[in-house]
Design a protein around this motif. Sequence first.
Motif, short mmCIF file in Angstrom:
data_model
loop_
_atom_site.label_atom_id
_atom_site.label_comp_id
_atom_site.label_asym_id
_atom_site.label_seq_id
_atom_site.Cartn_x
_atom_site.Cartn_y
_atom_site.Cartn_z
N MET A 1 16.49 -37.06 -26.85
CA MET A 1 16.92 -35.96 -27.30
C MET A 1 16.52 -34.66 -27.30
N GLY A 2 17.11 -33.64 -26.74
CA GLY A 2 15.98 -32.62 -27.01
C GLY A 2 16.24 -31.60 -28.46
N LYS A 3 15.28 -30.89 -28.43
CA LYS A 3 14.97 -30.02 -29.55
C LYS A 3 15.11 -29.25 -29.86
N MET A 4 16.33 -27.78 -30.50
CA MET A 4 16.09 -26.52 -30.33
C MET A 4 15.87 -25.86 -31.92
N SER A 5 15.21 -24.68 -31.48
CA SER A 5 15.59 -23.90 -32.93
C SER A 5 15.57 -22.83 -33.24
N VAL A 6 16.25 -22.79 -34.54
CA VAL A 6 17.60 -21.53 -34.40
C VAL A 6 17.66 -21.06 -35.56
N SER A 7 17.73 -19.36 -35.26
CA SER A 7 17.64 -18.39 -36.84
C SER A 7 18.47 -17.83 -37.63
N LEU A 8 18.72 -18.10 -38.36
CA LEU A 8 20.37 -18.00 -38.97
C LEU A 8 19.79 -16.66 -39.93
N ASP A 9 20.65 -15.61 -39.75
CA ASP A 9 20.82 -15.14 -40.80
C ASP A 9 20.52 -15.27 -42.68
N GLU A 10 20.46 -14.97 -43.81
CA GLU A 10 21.44 -15.58 -44.79
C GLU A 10 22.16 -15.96 -45.40
N GLN A 11 22.72 -15.03 -45.26
CA GLN A 11 24.86 -15.34 -44.96
C GLN A 11 25.19 -16.52 -44.52
N SER A 12 24.65 -16.60 -43.41
CA SER A 12 25.34 -17.91 -41.99
C SER A 12 24.45 -18.69 -42.92
N TRP A 13 23.34 -19.14 -42.36
CA TRP A 13 22.50 -19.64 -42.87
C TRP A 13 23.56 -20.62 -45.00
N SER A 14 23.83 -19.66 -45.42
CA SER A 14 24.54 -20.14 -47.00
C SER A 14 25.58 -20.81 -46.39
N TRP A 15 26.49 -19.44 -45.94
CA TRP A 15 27.86 -20.21 -45.09
C TRP A 15 27.69 -22.21 -44.51
N LEU A 16 26.88 -21.98 -43.59
CA LEU A 16 26.42 -23.61 -43.06
C LEU A 16 26.61 -24.19 -44.25
N GLU A 17 25.35 -23.83 -44.79
CA GLU A 17 25.30 -25.12 -46.17
C GLU A 17 26.48 -25.56 -46.90
N GLU A 18 26.51 -24.57 -46.94
CA GLU A 18 28.16 -24.41 -47.98
C GLU A 18 29.09 -25.43 -47.01
N GLN A 19 29.78 -24.97 -46.46
CA GLN A 19 31.07 -25.66 -44.85
C GLN A 19 30.45 -27.03 -44.74
N ALA A 20 29.39 -26.42 -43.82
CA ALA A 20 28.58 -28.48 -43.51
C ALA A 20 27.90 -29.15 -43.82
N GLY A 21 27.31 -28.83 -44.34
CA GLY A 21 25.41 -29.62 -45.41
C GLY A 21 25.10 -29.75 -44.39
N ASP A 22 24.93 -30.93 -43.21
CA ASP A 22 24.57 -30.59 -42.02
C ASP A 22 24.87 -30.02 -40.89
N ALA A 23 23.53 -29.77 -40.44
CA ALA A 23 23.79 -28.44 -39.43
C ALA A 23 23.44 -29.02 -37.98
N GLU A 24 22.94 -29.91 -38.22
CA GLU A 24 22.51 -30.76 -36.95
C GLU A 24 24.43 -31.48 -36.50
N THR A 25 24.55 -31.97 -37.41
CA THR A 25 25.74 -32.62 -37.14
C THR A 25 26.64 -31.48 -36.90
N TYR A 26 26.99 -30.58 -37.65
CA TYR A 26 28.10 -29.11 -37.75
C TYR A 26 28.14 -28.82 -36.17
N VAL A 27 26.55 -28.29 -35.40
CA VAL A 27 26.27 -27.86 -33.83
C VAL A 27 26.33 -28.86 -33.43
N ASN A 28 26.47 -29.74 -33.22
CA ASN A 28 26.71 -30.63 -32.51
C ASN A 28 28.63 -31.11 -32.05
N ALA A 29 29.20 -31.27 -33.37
CA ALA A 29 30.52 -31.46 -33.81
C ALA A 29 31.60 -30.02 -32.66
N LEU A 30 30.83 -28.52 -33.08
CA LEU A 30 31.04 -27.54 -32.30
C LEU A 30 30.88 -27.63 -30.73
#
Length: 78
Positions: A1-30
């Motif tokens: 499995m590959g790894k990637m590091s992504v930088s998000l601004d604070e607003q995007s990070w907050s939204w991601l945490e509120e909506q998805a919880g687990d960023a890795e699962t969310y990105v894979n689903a997208l």
Amino acid sequence: MGKMSVSLDEQSWSWLEEQAGDAETYVNALIHQDQRRKGAEAELRDMLENARNSGVANRTPQQIMADVQTELKLSGRL
């Protein structure tokens, strides 16, 4: 499995945490959703190309619809 590091601004990070919880699962689903969408788009392009290449029908739209309904009924899909 590959790894990637992504930088998000604070607003995007907050939204991601509120909506998805687990960023890795969310990105894979997208990614999977995008793969399915692109596959469906390719299938639609192929269908349109086949229709374009099939020529002109001698039947009226009403006759075509009646034939489609008959075919769907015979196959049990209607």
